[in-house]
Design a protein around this motif. Structure first.
Motif, PDB file in Angstrom:
ATOM      1  N   ALA A 199      -6.330   2.402   4.586  1.00 55.83           N
ATOM      2  CA  ALA A 199      -5.919   1.004   4.430  1.00 55.83           C
ATOM      3  C   ALA A 199      -4.548   0.769   5.062  1.00 55.83           C
ATOM      4  O   ALA A 199      -4.316  -0.258   5.702  1.00 55.83           O
ATOM      5  N   PRO A 255      -8.405   6.852   0.948  1.00 61.43           N
ATOM      6  CA  PRO A 255      -8.557   5.390   1.151  1.00 61.43           C
ATOM      7  C   PRO A 255      -7.218   4.684   1.299  1.00 61.43           C
ATOM      8  O   PRO A 255      -7.128   3.677   2.019  1.00 61.43           O
ATOM      9  N   LEU A 256      -6.177   5.193   0.656  1.00 58.79           N
ATOM     10  CA  LEU A 256      -4.866   4.567   0.794  1.00 58.79           C
ATOM     11  C   LEU A 256      -4.349   4.696   2.229  1.00 58.79           C
ATOM     12  O   LEU A 256      -3.813   3.726   2.795  1.00 58.79           O
ATOM     13  N   ILE A 264       0.836  -1.211   0.000  1.00 56.81           N
ATOM     14  CA  ILE A 264       0.000   0.000   0.000  1.00 56.81           C
ATOM     15  C   ILE A 264       0.865   1.254   0.000  1.00 56.81           C
ATOM     16  O   ILE A 264       0.551   2.254  -0.648  1.00 56.81           O
ATOM     17  N   VAL A 284      -8.605  -1.734  -2.290  1.00 47.64           N
ATOM     18  CA  VAL A 284      -8.034  -0.422  -1.993  1.00 47.64           C
ATOM     19  C   VAL A 284      -7.761   0.348  -3.285  1.00 47.64           C
ATOM     20  O   VAL A 284      -8.060   1.543  -3.392  1.00 47.64           O
TER      21      VAL A 284
END
Length: 378
Positions: A83, A79-80, A23, A193
């Motif tokens: 996550a 969202p990154l 990620i 993701v």
């Protein structure tokens, strides 16, 4: 006496170093783009004296591109980051909390990084909606915390470099075997993701990248909505200039040879046309067709030296951006206009009637509306 309860133990693919590194491959570049374009935005709006004359007026779409990337990368980072925090948060409960001085400094840097990153993304998103539920000034605080987050991120990457290297790819030496089950598969998580970051980008970026405007779902601005099909952030009523007497209007131009023009005299001067965007710090932008008098012609008539700056003063009685300044590159650019018409029509009051500034590669907040005075600065 109650038995001592051990803290929860976390295992599996959602909370391992390789997932966090995977990620991070996307989150790091998103933060880097957001930071660098944010610096461009900040120095374009608030250039220090030594930089004011170095700000370029070309390409005309420069600020539109960089500010669009700034908001798009910040939006995709949401969202990154969530996550990323999900994959690593069990480590916050590790015991003992502090094992050494180095470990204490590492945890402090992580606390600063997490708190600062959440603050930057939250306040940045609220800024795109022009909602400011806090007592401080957004711009200087957002700018200062951006440096704090960047410093903490650089320190964090330096400390974690061996671990990042070990988990960067599937064949990296030192990669540990992981449990076969226990929780959603890593690929499913990473796909979700990626889809989430892509979805929020595609459904918001159309406010700046107009070919995707039909996909707008969550962007606070529709680039086609507004007077004369162009959005506005500050209306004439909000600025206190809604009651305007065109017969009494005067444009005052101050310089070695000062002069004053009525609205009819402005209209009688040679009119020039330019296709230029309005690009706002909130992330929306829209190109439009402008017609008006070149600023360079006015300041040359006033006897301005070749490298003089120009101050533009609005008729609005108050407001943080009622006054703006241009370096000589913008002041002398033939596309910089005091516009009288927009898309072939007389300016709407909300777009600055009777006269507004429009210049290439310049933030919307500095495209001064309801212009009443130009001042040549030595």
């Amino acid at each position: 006496m109650k038995p001592r309860v051990s803290p929860p133990q976390f295992h599996g693919r959602l909370h391992d170093a390789r997932t966090a590194t995977s990620i991070g491959r996307w989150l790091g570049p998103a933060f880097a783009v957001c930071f660098l374009t944010g610096l461009i935005s900040h120095f374009t709006q608030h250039p220090p004296g030594w930089l004011a004359d170095a700000m370029p007026s070309r390409p005309v779409w420069g600020y539109r591109l960089t500010q669009g990337l700034h908001v798009a990368s910040g939006t995709a980072a949401v969202p990154l980051l969530l996550a990323k925090l999900w994959t690593v948060y069990p480590r916050l409960f590790a015991r003992p909390p502090l094992r050494s001085l180095r470990h204490a400094l590492e945890r402090l840097s992580v606390a600063v990084l997490v708190a600062g990153a959440l603050f930057e993304l939250a306040t940045g998103l609220l800024n795109t909606a022009q909602w400011y539920p806090w007592p401080f000034s957004f711009v200087p605080v957002h700018y200062a915390v951006a440096w704090l987050v960047t410093g903490a991120l650089v320190l964090h990457v330096a400390v974690k470099a061996p671990e990042i290297k070990a988990h960067w790819s599937r064949r990296s030496p030192g990669t540990l075997a992981l449990p076969a089950g226990d929780g959603p598969d890593r690929r499913s998580l990473l796909a979700a993701v990626t889809a989430g970051a892509g979805a929020v980008t595609l459904t918001t970026v159309g406010q700046s990248f107009t070919p995707l405007k039909d996909l707008i779902l969550f962007a606070p601005r529709d680039p086609d909505q507004g007077p004369q099909s162009l959005p506005v952030n500050r209306t004439a009523v909000a600025a206190g200039v809604d009651r305007f007497d065109a017969e009494r209007y005067r444009l005052v131009v101050r310089g070695p040879r000062p002069f004053t023009l009525t609205l009819d005299e402005l209209r009688a001067l040679p009119q020039h046309e330019a296709e230029l965007p309005i690009a706002c710090v909130e992330g929306w932008s829209r190109s439009a067709h402008w017609t008006g008098v070149r600023v360079k012609d006015l300041v040359e008539r006033a006897g301005a030296p070749a490298h003089a700056r120009v101050r533009v003063v609005s008729l609005q009685p108050r407001g943080g951006y009622r006054v703006s300044e241009m370096g000589h590159a913008h002041a002398r650019d033939p596309l910089t206009l005091l516009a009288l018409r927009l898309n072939g029509e007389e300016l709407d009051p909300d777009h600055g009637y009777p006269v507004r500034l429009i210049a290439p590669n310049r933030p919307g907040v500095l495209q001064t509306k309801w212009v009443g005075r130009l001042e040549v600065l030595a």
